[in-house]
Design an enzyme around this catalytic site. Structure first.
Site, PDB file in Angstrom:
ATOM      1  N   CYS A   2       0.814  -1.203   0.000  1.00 51.69           N
ATOM      2  CA  CYS A   2       0.000   0.000   0.000  1.00 51.69           C
ATOM      3  C   CYS A   2       0.852   1.258   0.000  1.00 51.69           C
ATOM      4  CB  CYS A   2      -0.897   0.010   1.243  1.00 51.69           C
ATOM      5  SG  CYS A   2      -1.827  -1.520   1.477  1.00 51.69           S
ATOM      6  N   ILE A  48      -4.278  -7.672  -0.904  1.00 59.62           N
ATOM      7  CA  ILE A  48      -3.596  -8.947  -1.143  1.00 59.62           C
ATOM      8  C   ILE A  48      -4.133 -10.017  -0.186  1.00 59.62           C
ATOM      9  CG2 ILE A  48      -1.368 -10.147  -1.175  1.00 59.62           C
ATOM     10  CD1 ILE A  48      -1.569  -8.012  -3.326  1.00 59.62           C
ATOM     11  N   GLU A  71       3.635  -6.745   4.206  1.00 61.46           N
ATOM     12  CA  GLU A  71       3.047  -8.041   4.552  1.00 61.46           C
ATOM     13  C   GLU A  71       3.715  -8.568   5.817  1.00 61.46           C
ATOM     14  OE1 GLU A  71       0.549  -9.445   3.100  1.00 61.46           O
ATOM     15  OE2 GLU A  71       0.455  -8.435   1.139  1.00 61.46           O
TER      16      GLU A  71
END
EC number: 6.3.5.4
Length: 601
Positions: A2, A48, A71
């Site tokens: 992001c 995701i 992540e």
């Protein structure tokens, strides 16, 4: 993956929203804003994991606001550990970050495994974190208001005037990219890998929370034991990066790194679509034949993309704009075009092999440096010291021997470009020999204060922090996110890196073979042809393109107005590039010229 953006302090809403919109490519799936007086806290989302709207950010729990880019691969394990103390409402990794913060405070970051740039606001205290190995970027501007963002382009509108930061320029010329905390825009700074910033009561403080030098050396001295441990960690690192709610692809060159990643993915039952670049009319740079052989051996589907001079030149200005500031890596252009194709095919996640060379000693020059280091033990070397002090050569090897006999630092990253003496000869200013060491000082100090003594560890350490984090990973992040694609780098797992720093360093180089340990790990999964291929790297015909298109003339055009360099010496470098010498020097000057023309002239 992001884009994050925020302002603490006074702001104009229209200006803030326009700045935020410049990051749309990093997260086109949703834009969230939390705002009040003296607070603008925002997030662009690329979905995701858990694409549901309840996982949109900024995430607000109690008095905490979170905007997170990246992540967290161990979020499910953390969630299970924290579920008794926190009422989870989503399946996202971002909510786990808040739960971890509520339990452990700022120490929560030490529990995360992954890549991240995190902005967390707890009442009136803002925390910014950049991941341990620098995979995700985070920039800030500490002025009338405190502003942070995932990319520089969201911060430049808040500068009262544009000035070039001199430390950024000098470190860029030396090491291919500005070293932290500098950027080319005076006033805008960046966090280094493994750092976090606290902003409270109009005061910002930067601290380090992770350092590879903290790993105890020589914990494992047995080669078989080291191979077994690293094999398991690499398998684990690849496995956790295969988790996604969207399709995943992989880059595939003709080398061992990408082949190993795909082999281990297959071992986990995942056959990835692979992509390879080729160059029209420049077969010597092409890896399509080798990549096809690797794909056939592994049973993978492989898509090759061929680019021409027109493709390269046509995309170059767009790519250099994407990067925001000078970055001396000509591979950024073809990689941008490759990700453009991958996006058209519908992929949002791509695996890539960055970090293997630095961790497993994949550059032949590492071994050459170790040989040169041994000359420092000569008893009678005064005459050699005098000789190298009184004779100058642009030849890089000359510089290396001079350093040894001068008893100064030999290895200054694999990305060292212009030496200080070259800069002094070229620039219209006095540049003292070893002046660039100031950009390496904090890293070298940590190395010398640590328990590590083998210089090969220094090579890996400084390359991971600068050559990788500020050069290769900057390129990978910007060109992949320009197409809203998340790039994952399994070799750059902090547990794997820490384990390598804990083994006897001689295990990596005593056989005199590049990537000796990785080749032992990969041998059961790859054939001898792949394992023994000569390293080619992500090379491309950028200099031929630059010369043929006459874009190289921009260097002289800009220098006439900026007056940074001596014309006769500049001519020597450009003339040398025609015969294949100083190619990266010239590309770096070209990229710099593009930026100067756009922002300063």
């Amino acid at each position: 993956m992001c884009g994050i953006f925020g302002i603490i302090g006074e702001y104009e809403e229209e200006k803030a929203r326009k700045a935020l919109s410049s990051l749309t490519h990093r997260g086109p799936d949703f834009c969230g804003i939390t705002q009040s007086k003296n607070l603008f806290f925002a997030h662009h989302r690329l979905s995701i994991i858990d694409a549901h709207s309840h996982s949109n950010q900024p995430l607000h729990v109690k008095n905490i606001l979170l905007s997170f880019n990246g992540e967290i691969y161990n979020f499910k394990e953390l969630k299970q550990e924290l579920t008794c103390e926190f009422e989870f409402k989503t399946q996202s990794d971002s909510e786990v970050i808040i739960a971890a913060y509520l339990k452990w405070g700022v120490e929560f970051v030490n529990h995360l495994r992954g890549m991240f740039a995190i902005a967390l606001l707890d009442d009136d205290t803002l925390y910014l974190f950049r991941d341990r190995l620098g995979k995700k970027p985070l920039f800030y501007l500490d002025g009338k208001s405190f502003i942070f963002a995932s990319e520089i382009k969201a911060l430049t509108p808040f500068l009262s005037n544009i000035e070039m930061d001199d430390d950024a320029l000098m470190s860029y010329l030396s090491f291919l990219a500005p070293t932290p905390p500098f950027t080319f825009f005076k006033g805008i700074k960046k966090l280094a890998a493994g750092e976090y910033l606290t902003f409270k009561d109009s005061h910002a403080e930067v601290k380090r929370y992770f350092d590879l030098m903290d790993n105890k050396p020589n914990v494992i001295a047995n080669k078989d034991e080291a191979v077994y441990m690293l094999e398991n960690l690499l398998q684990e690192s690849i496995d956790i990066r295969l988790s996604s709610d969207v399709p995943i692809a992989s880059l595939l060159s003709g080398g061992i790194d990408s082949a190993t990643i795909n082999a281990y993915a297959l071992k986990n039952g995942v056959s990835l679509q692979t992509y390879t670049l080729g160059y029209k009319e420049f077969a010597k740079y092409d890896e399509r034949v080798n990549a096809k052989e690797s794909a056939e051996f592994l049973g993978l589907k492989n898509q090759d993309i061929e680019i021409s001079q027109d493709d390269f030149i046509g995309a170059s200005d767009k790519v250099l704009d994407t990067l925001d500031e000078p970055l001396n890596d000509p591979a950024s252009v073809p990689l941008y075009l490759l990700f453009e194709k991958i996006k058209r095919d519908g992929y949002k996640v791509v695996l890539s092999g960055e970090g293997s060379d630095e961790l497993f000693l994949g550059y032949r020059q590492y071994f050459e440096y170790l040989d040169i280091e041994s000359l420092s033990k000569l008893n009678n070397k005064n005459w050699l010291k005098k000789y190298f002090r009184s004779n100058f050569s642009k030849n890089r090897e000359w510089e290396h021997y001079k350093r040894i006999f001068d008893e100064t630092l030999l290895f200054r990253t694999s990305g060292e470009n212009f030496t200080d003496l070259q800069k002094n000869e070229l620039m219209k200013r006095n540049v003292k020999d070893n002046q660039s060491l100031k950009y390496l000082k904090s890293y070298r100090d940590r190395f010398e204060k640590s328990l590590h003594a083998d210089e090969s560890i220094w090579y890996s350490y400084i390359d991971l922090n600068l050559f990788q984090a500020e050069h290769f990973l900057t390129k990978l992040d910007r060109v992949s996110m320009a197409h809203s694609i998340e790039s994952r780098t399994p070799f750059l797992d902090h547990k794997l890196a820490s384990a390598i720093f804990s083994i006897d360093p001689k295990l990596r180089y005593e056989d005199g073979v590049t990537k000796a340990l990785l080749k032992k790990i990969s041998k059961p999964h790859l054939n001898e042809k792949i394992l023994s291929r000569k390293k080619k790297g992500f090379s491309n015909p950028y200099m031929e393109y630059l010369i043929n298109s006459k874009k190289i003339e921009l260097i002289h055009e800009v220098n006439k107005q900026s007056g940074l360099f001596k014309k006769d010496k500049l001519d020597e470098y450009i003339k040398g590039s025609n015969s294949g010498n100083f190619k990266q020097h010239i590309w770096g000057l070209y990229v710099l010229s593009v930026w100067i023309k756009k922002w300063l002239l």
